[in-house]
Scaffold this active site. Structure first.
Site, PDB file in Angstrom:
ATOM      1  N   GLY A 128     -29.113   6.900  68.304  1.00 12.54           N
ATOM      2  CA  GLY A 128     -29.529   7.165  69.672  1.00 12.54           C
ATOM      3  C   GLY A 128     -31.031   7.282  69.800  1.00 12.54           C
ATOM      4  N   LYS A 130     -42.218  12.645  75.919  1.00 13.97           N
ATOM      5  CA  LYS A 130     -41.630  11.512  75.197  1.00 13.97           C
ATOM      6  C   LYS A 130     -42.718  10.826  74.390  1.00 13.97           C
ATOM      7  CE  LYS A 130     -38.863   7.277  75.846  1.00 13.97           C
ATOM      8  NZ  LYS A 130     -37.925   7.627  74.750  1.00 13.97           N
ATOM      9  N   HIS A 188     -40.810   8.545  82.080  1.00 18.30           N
ATOM     10  CA  HIS A 188     -40.189   9.649  81.360  1.00 18.30           C
ATOM     11  C   HIS A 188     -41.132  10.848  81.380  1.00 18.30           C
ATOM     12  CE1 HIS A 188     -37.539   6.501  79.810  1.00 18.30           C
ATOM     13  NE2 HIS A 188     -36.723   7.461  79.392  1.00 18.30           N
TER      14      HIS A 188
END
Length: 248
Positions: free
Chosen positions: A75, A135, A131
């Site tokens: 992920g 991040k 984002h």
């Protein structure tokens, strides 16, 4: 039989959500939680490795899992088609499975698939993704995957039209698609795919407003799938039928 899961990056934002979902899944148990600094030999003995670490160490985690004959669900952001190609021979030789999920949100997968379906009809396509300012990588894995799907869908028409792409303000080209990344407080995750043609444009927008709720359904699908997968698999679209089949 309960499968033992080694979760790398389990204390991070995504890792915490993944751990909570796995705890609710029948037949799976998080038996160990590792950090990005943990020794790779701590993966030994697991039935499945779930990687929610950082782009810098993710490739080492995937290699370590595959070398030990363990399937891996990734992920972590930062996996482009070129980077996945580096580990494909290892996965195929080992006979294991490596499942890469750029975004666990079902809405995000649908948005990217819609963009790919529309791409052959529009000569111009650009992506703007935003984002939170914490991040650490850009462009996002979701934007990279969307751009690659758009390029694959336009195999017959050729690359999208991106004038003046040599100028830095025009964004980073991914598979010929300009991608513009915003990192700022007050936002969780948002992607706009803007497709343009003569006299019209189409914007496909996906917003994540609650990551725990948005990602949980996708994680529930991906974990059991990854446990028995073989070879390289990219994207949740391989696990659900949304009526749209991207070409890559």
């Amino acid at each position: 039989m309960t499968l033992q899961v080694a979760l790398v990056g389990g204390s991070g934002k995504l890792g915490t959500i993944i751990a909570r979902v796995i705890d609710e899944l029948d037949g799976f148990e998080v038996s160990r939680v590792l950090t990005s600094a943990s020794r790779l030999d701590e993966l030994a003995g697991a039935d499945l490795v779930v990687d929610a670490s950082t782009p810098q160490v993710s490739v080492d985690i995937v290699r370590a899992a595959v070398e030990r004959g363990i399937n891996v669900l990734v992920g972590t952001s930062g996996w482009s088609a070129e980077r996945i190609a580096l580990v494909r021979p290892l996965v195929e030789e080992a006979g294991t499975g490596a499942v890469f999920i750029p975004n666990f949100s079902l809405g995000s997968v649908l948005g990217s698939s819609l963009a790919a379906a529309a791409a052959p009809l529009f000569a111009s396509a650009e992506i703007v993704e935003a984002h939170r300012d914490t991040k650490i990588d850009s462009p996002s894995g979701t934007a990279v995957r969307t751009a690659e799907l758009i390029a694959a869908a336009r195999a017959e028409q050729g690359p999208v039209s991106a004038p003046h792409a040599d100028q830095r303000a025009r964004g980073q080209q991914v598979a010929s698609v300009p991608v513009h990344s915003l990192r700022r407080p007050g936002v969780i995750a948002r992607q706009d795919v803007i497709l343009s043609g003569p006299g019209e444009s189409l914007t496909i927008t996906h917003d994540t407003v609650d990551p725990a709720q948005a990602y949980a359904p996708g994680i529930r699908l991906a974990v059991p799938y990854a446990a028995t997968a073989r070879g390289i698999v990219i994207g949740l679209e391989n696990m659900i039928d949304i009526g749209i089949r991207p070409r890559a």
